[in-house]
Design an enzyme around this catalytic site. Structure first.
Site, PDB file in Angstrom:
ATOM      1  N   HIS A   1      17.481 -75.885  65.727  1.00 19.06           N
ATOM      2  CA  HIS A   1      17.015 -75.987  64.417  1.00 19.06           C
ATOM      3  C   HIS A   1      16.529 -77.751  64.955  1.00 19.06           C
ATOM      4  O   HIS A   1      15.815 -77.866  63.542  1.00 19.06           O
ATOM      5  CB  HIS A   1      17.335 -75.528  63.058  1.00 19.06           C
ATOM      6  CG  HIS A   1      17.223 -74.171  62.645  1.00 19.06           C
ATOM      7  ND1 HIS A   1      15.649 -73.729  62.469  1.00 19.06           N
ATOM      8  CD2 HIS A   1      17.304 -73.247  62.797  1.00 19.06           C
ATOM      9  CE1 HIS A   1      15.753 -72.336  62.161  1.00 19.06           C
ATOM     10  NE2 HIS A   1      17.029 -72.211  62.107  1.00 19.06           N
TER      11      HIS A   1
ATOM     12  N   LYS B   1       9.226 -82.992  51.230  1.00 22.56           N
ATOM     13  CA  LYS B   1      10.097 -82.137  52.148  1.00 22.56           C
ATOM     14  C   LYS B   1      11.808 -83.404  51.706  1.00 22.56           C
ATOM     15  O   LYS B   1      12.033 -84.736  51.012  1.00 22.56           O
ATOM     16  CB  LYS B   1      10.232 -82.596  53.725  1.00 22.56           C
ATOM     17  CG  LYS B   1       9.120 -84.120  54.246  1.00 22.56           C
ATOM     18  CD  LYS B   1       8.866 -83.698  55.475  1.00 22.56           C
ATOM     19  CE  LYS B   1       7.512 -83.432  55.338  1.00 22.56           C
ATOM     20  NZ  LYS B   1       7.625 -82.805  55.699  1.00 22.56           N
ATOM     21  N   ARG B   2      12.157 -82.682  52.102  1.00 21.95           N
ATOM     22  CA  ARG B   2      14.007 -83.471  52.571  1.00 21.95           C
ATOM     23  C   ARG B   2      14.192 -85.249  52.948  1.00 21.95           C
ATOM     24  O   ARG B   2      13.133 -85.547  53.732  1.00 21.95           O
ATOM     25  CB  ARG B   2      15.197 -83.102  53.568  1.00 21.95           C
ATOM     26  CG  ARG B   2      16.701 -83.748  53.555  1.00 21.95           C
ATOM     27  CD  ARG B   2      17.481 -82.524  54.519  1.00 21.95           C
ATOM     28  NE  ARG B   2      16.308 -81.944  56.112  1.00 21.95           N
ATOM     29  CZ  ARG B   2      17.185 -82.916  56.933  1.00 21.95           C
ATOM     30  NH1 ARG B   2      17.990 -84.071  57.057  1.00 21.95           N
ATOM     31  NH2 ARG B   2      16.315 -82.526  57.853  1.00 21.95           N
TER      32      ARG B   2
ATOM     33  N   LYS C   1      11.404 -88.794  59.055  1.00 23.61           N
ATOM     34  CA  LYS C   1      11.053 -87.801  57.851  1.00 23.61           C
ATOM     35  C   LYS C   1       9.730 -88.965  57.170  1.00 23.61           C
ATOM     36  O   LYS C   1       8.926 -88.735  57.134  1.00 23.61           O
ATOM     37  CB  LYS C   1      10.698 -86.655  57.057  1.00 23.61           C
ATOM     38  CG  LYS C   1      11.643 -85.913  57.896  1.00 23.61           C
ATOM     39  CD  LYS C   1      12.257 -84.923  56.401  1.00 23.61           C
ATOM     40  CE  LYS C   1      13.150 -83.962  57.281  1.00 23.61           C
ATOM     41  NZ  LYS C   1      12.386 -82.608  58.289  1.00 23.61           N
TER      42      LYS C   1
ATOM     43  N   THR D   1       7.880 -75.761  58.217  1.00 25.28           N
ATOM     44  CA  THR D   1       7.480 -75.069  57.066  1.00 25.28           C
ATOM     45  C   THR D   1       6.991 -75.713  56.471  1.00 25.28           C
ATOM     46  O   THR D   1       5.694 -74.511  55.435  1.00 25.28           O
ATOM     47  CB  THR D   1       8.012 -74.341  56.818  1.00 25.28           C
ATOM     48  OG1 THR D   1       9.791 -74.193  56.266  1.00 25.28           O
ATOM     49  CG2 THR D   1       8.824 -73.291  58.340  1.00 25.28           C
TER      50      THR D   1
ATOM     51  N   LYS E   1       2.524 -73.723  54.686  1.00 21.65           N
ATOM     52  CA  LYS E   1       2.744 -73.668  52.970  1.00 21.65           C
ATOM     53  C   LYS E   1       1.107 -74.401  52.241  1.00 21.65           C
ATOM     54  O   LYS E   1       0.225 -74.062  52.240  1.00 21.65           O
ATOM     55  CB  LYS E   1       3.642 -74.163  51.893  1.00 21.65           C
ATOM     56  CG  LYS E   1       4.915 -73.269  53.393  1.00 21.65           C
ATOM     57  CD  LYS E   1       6.170 -73.098  51.919  1.00 21.65           C
ATOM     58  CE  LYS E   1       7.295 -73.124  52.610  1.00 21.65           C
ATOM     59  NZ  LYS E   1       8.315 -73.585  52.602  1.00 21.65           N
TER      60      LYS E   1
END
Length: 826
Positions: free
Chosen positions: A369, A557-558, A563, A665, A669
């Site tokens: 992942h 998100k985390r 990110k 993901t 969404k």
């Protein structure tokens, strides 16, 4: 969990006979379970009664499907994952039983709202982020497709943590999700197994073979809890098996009787700490050891159960195990399942090494992942040997045999041998163990898999091409639209029928309505109402008033540097500066919304959370911007909050550094619910672009190969040149150190330093400065495009219509055709 206010339902409908029976059952549950009549019941009692009626139906279905699986002798999947981020299950289970209308009508008749009652359920603290949510989506799709599968994880008493923002800082509180019990789980004490740690291992030569015995080992009991899971209109019920750590002895009564109460329960508490908390912080030796124990605890308990089930149904011909069982390792956390199965087959079942190895290499598959080196787990050899002495012996032999094979393939290439070894530099490399042992290895998007094959795992790929697969992630779209955005689901069904609920590819039929005026108006009205609802939630929980007619720009998100929440907030500072400096700047109002948790030991990530909140305080309280920008940080981001946030977003921020995000993901969404993506060509964004077309997504920034090229040199001059030439960026960066965000404070100096000068001489590791100008250009373009409402709504509808490819049903079908080869229950 404290009781929350429930809204009395206003409209009632005449109940059908089936609904009257359901109402009677709910009222009966309140009486039998709590000894109360409905007039005296609390909302939480009503929730529990509803959950128990749902569970009764699932259990009846489960008993039948369990017998059917057994009679057919079906091959089964055991999906090992350290996380299953299930979210609340009441509405999902009701939806999957196709009884949403019935429960809404019955609860309305009783004076309650289904949505309010569902809010009383705690999110199960069994996961953290995308890894766990993906696992939850997979088990839902597996069951919907009637494929026999079991999810396997630990029954964490406390989740990762409950995030509380105090003065802008993340504070971690216990996530005690089991305080009110869990209506969905069934304890299975009769299936408890033993797991051993430490001690010494001795070998004996008996009857022509070695046997192994433990002395002075610590024994922990693993007691399973089963959580039945139904799919949408499915024939079968699968389950999530949760393992809880128990001490062999409840309490030292001698110590208790002499008044030494702490010592009396000390051993019990130490034993049961294994299943206390998801991801204990591992920046200390004790934390590392606990994580290692957790991982072995999960795999040892699960494999003992798997072998027992197989033997009861198929006898002791272990060569048939790969025909009946496939075990999937979700990321590297459960990798110890590989040597543990070797141990069980050799030490417990009497097989030799070669027989056991042949079985093991046909049973295990592995999903990677991440390409982030810190997430490719490795364990200190001495620690591993101390805690798992027998497994150490097996891993050492696995590595010895691997080195012989590698020397045959790559003669005398010792650098390559070291890189590919399971044991190297006194560490055990778990990803290499998977690569050396699993019959299938997959990435989670096209780009990610290509990076694995050409870079991270290239040496293994070169000798095992046929073991590598690219399988793009997907989401349980029924939950992420039918469950959390029912008005949009109803609108879609009114135009294309309800076949899309089990076949997401049918969403493509919506494309012909992208220019339909009536459909656009209804689509826009639903989005606005979702924004109104989210604005009310923000007002209640954050005390900030936001305008539902502003652009809702969301990054949830985390919190991690790759990110790039930092780039987002720097851009917000730059926009704020621009408004202050240029009164003529025509700025369309925007509300920037963040949701994120940072790992407790990740100091820089926590500092970025503080920066986001501090910038929000500065901007939200500045009358000079006249409400044109608002910044909101949603506390304790979870599946339940995501369900409110995702359906209200206009813009989806998917801005990770190219080549760092395996898939994502959340991007799927948001897309499904009509948000337009701004993102880099990273992870599944590549395939989102393929599906929606370049007119319906905003792609910016360096590509993966360009990022890789820049990472090969320090880039100091390039960063300095950009800092000097880009005034907007420079002024935004300077605010980090000039004391203007928090008057007189330079607490954000570390963020400034790492961007401009870097860690160990490598500035801007995650390309925040290098991508900033392009990011700002596309942000400005989006604000302009949004004002053409017809064109923007067309983009939004095209995103929803193009999201069918990203169904986890399609993902599971890909896994099954290429790797698992399960047969649906007839």
């Amino acid at each position: 969990m404290a009781e929350t206010k429930t809204t009395k339902a206003s409209a009632k409908v005449k109940l059908t006979a089936a609904e009257e029976a359901l109402k009677k059952e709910i009222v009966g549950k309140v009486g039998r379970h709590f000894g109360k009549v409905m007039e005296e019941a609390t909302p939480h009692m009503v929730y529990t009664a509803c959950a128990l009626t749902v569970r009764d139906q699932i259990m009846e279905k489960w008993a039948k499907s369990h017998r059917q699986v057994k009679e057919e002798g079906s091959k089964k999947l055991y999906y090992l994952s350290f996380e299953f981020l299930m979210g609340r299950l009441l509405c999902t289970n009701i939806l999957n039983l196709m009884q949403t209308d019935e429960y809404q009508h019955v609860l309305a008749d009783l004076g309650y709202s289904l949505s309010d009652i569902a809010e009383l359920e705690n999110d199960a603290g069994l996961g953290n982020g995308g890894l766990g949510r993906l696992a939850a989506c997979f088990i839902d799709s597996l069951t919907t497709m009637d494929l026999p599968a079991y999810g396997c994880t630990i029954r964490y008493e406390y989740g990762l943590f409950r995030q509380k923002i105090v003065d802008g800082y993340q504070t971690e509180l216990p996530d005690s999700w089991l305080d009110n019990g869990c209506a969905w789980e069934i304890a299975r004490p009769e299936e408890t197994v033993e797991v051993k740690f430490g001690g010494q291992v001795y070998s004996d030569w008996m009857d022509g073979k070695f046997s192994f015995r433990y002395e002075n080992a610590t024994t922990i009991l693993a007691m399973p809890y089963d959580m039945p899971l139904c799919g949408y209109d499915s024939k079968i019920v699968n389950k999530l098996r949760l393992w809880s750590a128990k001490a062999p002895d409840h309490m030292d009564m001698k110590a208790f009787n002499r008044g030494d109460y702490i010592h009396a329960v000390e051993e019990k508490e130490l034993a049961e700490v294994i299943s206390k908390v998801l991801y204990p912080e591992d920046n200390n030796t004790e934390g590392k050891e606990l994580r290692l124990k957790q991982q072995y605890f999960l795999v040892s308990a699960t494999l003992q159960w798997i072998l027992k089930e197989f033997e009861e149904r198929n006898g002791s011909d272990w060569s048939k195990l790969p025909d009946k069982v496939v075990i999937h390792i979700n990321d590297t956390h459960p990798t110890m399942a590989i040597p543990e199965l070797m141990r069980l087959l050799m030490d417990e079942k009497g097989l030799g090494w070669d027989e056991s190895w042949d079985i093991v290499t046909k049973v295990f598959a592995y999903t990677n992942h991440t390409v982030m080196s810190e997430a490719l787990e490795k364990w200190p050899l001495d620690m591993f040997k101390k805690i798992l002495p027998r497994l150490h012996m097996i891993v050492d032999e696995m590595n010895r045999r691997l080195m012989i094979r590698l020397n045959e393939i790559y003669p005398n290439d010792y650098t390559k041998h070291k890189y590919m070894a399971i044991i190297s530099d006194n560490q055990i490399f778990m990803a290499n163990m998977c690569l050396a042992s699993c019959f299938a290895v997959n990435g989670v998007s096209k780009l990610h898999t290509e990076i694995l094959k050409t870079d991270i795992f290239a040496d293994y790929y070169n000798i095992n091409h046929d073991r590598f697969f690219a399988i793009t992630n997907g989401i349980t779209f029924r939950r992420w639209i039918c469950n959390c955005n029912p008005q949009l689901a109803d609108l879609i069904t009114s135009k294309i029928g309800n076949g899309w609920i089990k076949d997401a590819e049918q969403l493509s039929k919506l494309k012909k309505f992208a220019k339909d005026k009536e459909f656009k108006e209804k689509f826009a009205a639903i989005k606005r109402q979702n924004k109104v609802n989210l604005a009310a939630y923000i007002k209640e929980h954050n005390g900030i008033e936001v305008d539902p007619d502003s652009i809702f720009d969301v990054q949830s998100k985390r919190l991690h540097e790759y990110k790039r929440q930092l780039m987002n907030i720097l851009h917000i500072i730059a926009e704020y500066n621009r408004i202050l400096e240029d009164p003529t700047y025509d700025y369309y109002p925007k509300t920037y919304i963040f949701g994120a948790k940072a790992a407790p030991g990740y100091a820089r990530a926590k500092l970025i959370i503080k920066l986001i909140n501090s910038v929000g305080d500065m901007i939200n309280n500045d009358p000079r911007v006249n409400g044109k920008i608002k910044v909101v940080f949603l506390e304790n981001y979870s599946v339940s909050i995501a369900e409110k946030l995702i359906i209200a977003a206009d813009i989806s921020e998917q801005i990770s550094t190219a080549c760092k995000e395996a898939s994502g993901t959340g991007n799927m969404k948001f897309m499904l619910n009509g948000a337009v993506t701004i993102g880099t060509l990273d992870g599944a964004n590549v395939e989102i672009l393929e599906q929606v077309g370049e007119d319906n997504i905003y792609i910016f920034g360096l590509k993966a190969d360009e990022v890789a090229a820049r990472l090969r040199y320090s880039g100091g001059d390039e960063v300095k040149d950009i800092y000097s030439s880009n005034t907007l960026l420079r002024r935004a960066l300077d605010r980090l150190v000039d004391g203007s965000i928090i008057p007189g404070s330079q607490m954000f100096k570390d963020l400034y330093q790492t961007l401009l000068f870097g860690d160990y001489g490598y500035p801007d590791t995650y390309m925040v400065i290098r991508d900033f100008e392009d990011y700002m250009k596309y942000q400005e373009k989006m604000s302009i495009d949004y004002q053409d409402r017809d064109a923007w709504l067309e983009k939004a509808i095209m995103n929803t219509a193009s999201a069918g490819f990203f169904s986890s049903d399609r993902t599971i079908d890909d896994y099954n055709r290429q790797i698992w080869h399960l047969a649906p229950i007839k």
